[in-house]
Write a protein that holds these residues in place. Structure first.
Motif, mmCIF file in Angstrom:
data_model
loop_
_atom_site.group_PDB
_atom_site.id
_atom_site.type_symbol
_atom_site.label_atom_id
_atom_site.label_comp_id
_atom_site.label_asym_id
_atom_site.label_seq_id
_atom_site.Cartn_x
_atom_site.Cartn_y
_atom_site.Cartn_z
ATOM 1 N N GLU A 1 -2.396 28.183 47.401
ATOM 2 C CA GLU A 1 -2.486 26.917 46.656
ATOM 3 C C GLU A 1 -2.386 27.160 45.154
ATOM 4 O O GLU A 1 -1.759 26.381 44.425
ATOM 5 C CB GLU A 1 -3.824 26.245 46.946
ATOM 6 C CG GLU A 1 -3.728 25.089 47.914
ATOM 7 C CD GLU A 1 -5.107 24.454 48.127
ATOM 8 O OE1 GLU A 1 -5.511 24.384 49.282
ATOM 9 O OE2 GLU A 1 -5.766 24.075 47.121
ATOM 10 N N GLY A 2 -3.002 28.225 44.709
ATOM 11 C CA GLY A 2 -2.987 28.564 43.285
ATOM 12 C C GLY A 2 -1.566 28.784 42.796
ATOM 13 O O GLY A 2 -1.184 28.304 41.725
ATOM 14 N N ILE A 3 -0.783 29.529 43.595
ATOM 15 C CA ILE A 3 0.603 29.812 43.207
ATOM 16 C C ILE A 3 1.409 28.511 43.217
ATOM 17 O O ILE A 3 2.168 28.224 42.285
ATOM 18 C CB ILE A 3 1.228 30.853 44.179
ATOM 19 C CG1 ILE A 3 0.477 32.188 44.070
ATOM 20 C CG2 ILE A 3 2.712 31.048 43.883
ATOM 21 C CD1 ILE A 3 0.832 33.206 45.140
ATOM 22 N N GLU A 4 1.187 27.705 44.258
ATOM 23 C CA GLU A 4 1.941 26.446 44.380
ATOM 24 C C GLU A 4 1.644 25.511 43.196
ATOM 25 O O GLU A 4 2.552 25.039 42.524
ATOM 26 C CB GLU A 4 1.538 25.792 45.705
ATOM 27 C CG GLU A 4 2.321 24.540 46.048
ATOM 28 C CD GLU A 4 1.540 23.659 47.015
ATOM 29 O OE1 GLU A 4 0.977 24.187 47.988
ATOM 30 O OE2 GLU A 4 1.476 22.436 46.751
ATOM 31 N N ARG A 5 0.337 25.297 42.912
ATOM 32 C CA ARG A 5 -0.052 24.402 41.811
ATOM 33 C C ARG A 5 0.407 24.966 40.463
ATOM 34 O O ARG A 5 0.924 24.261 39.614
ATOM 35 C CB ARG A 5 -1.564 24.218 41.761
ATOM 36 C CG ARG A 5 -2.143 23.491 42.900
ATOM 37 C CD ARG A 5 -2.001 21.967 42.689
ATOM 38 N NE ARG A 5 -2.950 21.228 43.483
ATOM 39 C CZ ARG A 5 -3.002 21.237 44.814
ATOM 40 N NH1 ARG A 5 -2.181 21.968 45.487
ATOM 41 N NH2 ARG A 5 -3.892 20.534 45.461
ATOM 42 N N GLY A 6 0.189 26.274 40.312
ATOM 43 C CA GLY A 6 0.511 26.926 39.045
ATOM 44 C C GLY A 6 2.001 26.889 38.739
ATOM 45 O O GLY A 6 2.399 26.841 37.567
ATOM 46 N N ALA A 7 2.828 26.942 39.794
ATOM 47 C CA ALA A 7 4.275 26.936 39.582
ATOM 48 C C ALA A 7 4.800 25.518 39.389
ATOM 49 O O ALA A 7 5.811 25.298 38.719
ATOM 50 C CB ALA A 7 4.966 27.602 40.767
ATOM 51 N N ALA A 8 4.096 24.544 39.975
ATOM 52 C CA ALA A 8 4.568 23.156 39.927
ATOM 53 C C ALA A 8 4.304 22.509 38.564
ATOM 54 O O ALA A 8 4.995 21.572 38.172
ATOM 55 C CB ALA A 8 3.902 22.350 41.030
ATOM 56 N N ASN A 9 3.295 22.991 37.845
ATOM 57 C CA ASN A 9 2.924 22.399 36.561
ATOM 58 C C ASN A 9 2.721 23.475 35.506
ATOM 59 O O ASN A 9 2.482 24.632 35.845
ATOM 60 C CB ASN A 9 1.609 21.643 36.703
ATOM 61 C CG ASN A 9 1.842 20.230 37.185
ATOM 62 O OD1 ASN A 9 2.567 19.473 36.553
ATOM 63 N ND2 ASN A 9 1.251 19.900 38.315
ATOM 64 N N GLU B 1 -3.716 38.011 42.521
ATOM 65 C CA GLU B 1 -2.382 37.812 43.118
ATOM 66 C C GLU B 1 -1.750 36.523 42.605
ATOM 67 O O GLU B 1 -0.523 36.435 42.490
ATOM 68 C CB GLU B 1 -2.479 37.748 44.650
ATOM 69 C CG GLU B 1 -2.872 39.072 45.286
ATOM 70 C CD GLU B 1 -3.213 38.918 46.767
ATOM 71 O OE1 GLU B 1 -2.578 38.083 47.446
ATOM 72 O OE2 GLU B 1 -4.115 39.627 47.230
ATOM 73 N N VAL B 2 -2.572 35.523 42.295
ATOM 74 C CA VAL B 2 -2.041 34.257 41.773
ATOM 75 C C VAL B 2 -1.383 34.512 40.422
ATOM 76 O O VAL B 2 -0.233 34.104 40.186
ATOM 77 C CB VAL B 2 -3.173 33.201 41.611
ATOM 78 C CG1 VAL B 2 -2.630 31.902 41.040
ATOM 79 C CG2 VAL B 2 -3.884 32.958 42.929
ATOM 80 N N LEU B 3 -2.109 35.227 39.569
ATOM 81 C CA LEU B 3 -1.580 35.500 38.227
ATOM 82 C C LEU B 3 -0.300 36.341 38.314
ATOM 83 O O LEU B 3 0.693 36.060 37.634
ATOM 84 C CB LEU B 3 -2.648 36.207 37.384
ATOM 85 C CG LEU B 3 -2.255 36.573 35.951
ATOM 86 C CD1 LEU B 3 -1.820 35.329 35.168
ATOM 87 C CD2 LEU B 3 -3.420 37.246 35.229
ATOM 88 N N GLU B 4 -0.332 37.369 39.191
ATOM 89 C CA GLU B 4 0.863 38.224 39.367
ATOM 90 C C GLU B 4 2.066 37.387 39.764
ATOM 91 O O GLU B 4 3.147 37.517 39.179
ATOM 92 C CB GLU B 4 0.601 39.259 40.469
ATOM 93 C CG GLU B 4 0.033 40.571 39.952
ATOM 94 C CD GLU B 4 -0.493 41.425 41.092
ATOM 95 O OE1 GLU B 4 0.152 41.477 42.153
ATOM 96 O OE2 GLU B 4 -1.580 42.015 40.922
ATOM 97 N N ALA B 5 1.881 36.515 40.760
ATOM 98 C CA ALA B 5 2.998 35.708 41.265
ATOM 99 C C ALA B 5 3.525 34.774 40.177
ATOM 100 O O ALA B 5 4.744 34.615 40.017
ATOM 101 C CB ALA B 5 2.548 34.903 42.480
ATOM 102 N N LEU B 6 2.612 34.168 39.410
ATOM 103 C CA LEU B 6 3.053 33.229 38.362
ATOM 104 C C LEU B 6 3.780 33.971 37.244
ATOM 105 O O LEU B 6 4.738 33.457 36.662
ATOM 106 C CB LEU B 6 1.856 32.446 37.805
ATOM 107 C CG LEU B 6 1.178 31.488 38.793
ATOM 108 C CD1 LEU B 6 0.002 30.774 38.136
ATOM 109 C CD2 LEU B 6 2.177 30.457 39.333
#
Lengths: 271, 120
Positions: free
Chosen positions: B37-45, B63-68
């Motif tokens: 969810e973090g990656i999805e939200r972070g990438a969408a906005n 992992e969220v920060l890495e992906a973003l």
């Protein structure tokens, strides 16, 4: 056992076998107890983490209310919110104490040594506990120590030990009593620091001098006991002192106050 | 325009409290409860700041920060939140690109001060 039994090889063999079986059984029991103890430690760790999260949320909500972010509170409302926060903080402190113990029990605690003034740390802990002591009209004084040289040890861990000892002294000393901290050097070339935390409190019977340092142990463990807590404070203090290569003990008699002592090398190993 | 904060934390009790705190302090808030969810939200906005809990049900918050970062859309500042202050965790957070490591439980005054500082 008769003399002839002792000399009979068959009887001796039989007896040896029985002893071997007993030893094996005892080893099995020890292994079982150790694994249960590890499970208990893991359980304590999990439950403490799980208790901490909702508690942190409660305290955050209370802080939001206290700070008037959702509208100004009247005096009664503010007092009530302060009650929530104080209760929450006390619970949080107890949970943190359990977590500290669990980390110590599973050897997760490592020392981070630096050079610092132990007298400054004593004064900080004294100041921190002043409001609690004032409520019971207790005095906390540092008797000496200005001449103690800087110590090379883990500052936070020794602060924790002092906090636990002074906290206990406040808890178990009746109104109007006295608490003191004394610092001195001892050992070869005075290379060891000796710290005393004394009080004029209820004291501890000789039979309980060892017990008080055992985890979960409380001299009065009845549900109606007048002092509550995790029963871990002194067990943690002992663990932290021993990690430093020091020792901790108590000298006390019932009704005559207590004097807790601990030693730590002034110049711990430098990595 | 109000600064946007993404809270990545799996306890709804904590995110509910933070949502009130940040909204009342004038920020826009979005919430994610898992790494996915973090990656999805972070990438969408686009977010100005991400408040990142390290232990999430489906993995590490880092992992969220890495992906973003890989997608080229990291928030301007990421503040990690951890229950235990140990040097190894702190190092891992800073290496992953976190601006700061905050130790839980967080006092609201301290938390708001840290956020203001990183948004300045």
């Amino acid at each position: 056992m008769s003399m002839s039994d002792q000399l009979d090889p068959a009887a001796l063999k039989k007896r040896l076998k029985a002893l071997e079986a007993q030893a094996k059984e005892a080893q099995g029991t020890i292994a079982e107890l150790k694994s249960r103890d590890a499970l208990k430690t893991q359980f304590l760790s999990n439950i403490s983490h799980d208790l901490r999260t909702p508690l942190a949320a409660i305290i955050t909500h209370a802080e939001i209310l206290r700070d008037g972010m959702l509208g100004e509170l009247n005096t009664k409302q503010r007092d009530s919110v302060r009650g929530i926060m104080n209760g929450g903080q006390q619970l949080l402190d107890m949970i943190d104490e359990i977590l500290t113990y669990v980390r110590g029990a599973s050897d997760q605690v490592k020392l981070a040594r630096t050079e610092f003034s132990i007298t400054e740390v004593v004064d900080q802990v004294r100041l921190l506990n002043q409001p609690l002591a004032a409520k019971k009209h207790l005095t906390i004084e540092r008797l000496n120590g200005d001449d103690v040289p800087p110590i090379y040890a883990d500052r936070d861990k020794l602060k924790h030990v002092l906090g636990n000892l002074i906290g206990n002294a406040i808890k178990f000393t009746p109104d109007g009593g006295r608490i003191w901290i004394s610092l001195s050097r001892r050992g070869k070339n005075g290379n060891e620091l000796l710290v005393e935390v004394g009080d004029t409190g209820r004291g501890i019977a000789r039979d309980n001098h060892e017990l008080v340092f055992r985890e979960f142990a409380q001299v009065d463990a009845s549900p109606s006991r007048s002092h509550h807590g995790t029963g871990l404070g002194l067990a943690i203090a002992r663990k932290l002192v021993e990690l430093h290569g020091g020792s901790i003990w108590v000298e006390s008699e019932l009704g005559k106050g207590s004097r807790f002592f601990f030693t730590v090398p002034l110049n711990g190993p430098r990595e | 325009m109000a600064a946007r904060i993404l809270i990545v934390e799996d306890s709804p009790l904590v995110t509910d409290a933070f949502r009130i705190l940040f909204t009342e302090s004038g920020y826009e808030v979005d919430v994610a409860a898992t790494v996915a969810e973090g990656i999805e939200r972070g990438a969408a906005n686009t977010f100005d700041l991400m408040l990142l809990d390290l232990s999430l049900p489906d993995g590490s918050g880092l992992e969220v920060l890495e992906a973003l970062r890989e997608r080229g859309v990291p928030p301007r500042a990421t503040l990690a939140m951890t229950g235990y202050d140990d040097p190894i965790t702190r190092r891992a957070c800073l290496d992953a690109g976190c601006a700061e490591v905050l130790v839980k439980p967080l006092r609201i005054g301290d938390l708001l001060r840290h956020i203001e500082r990183h948004l300045a």
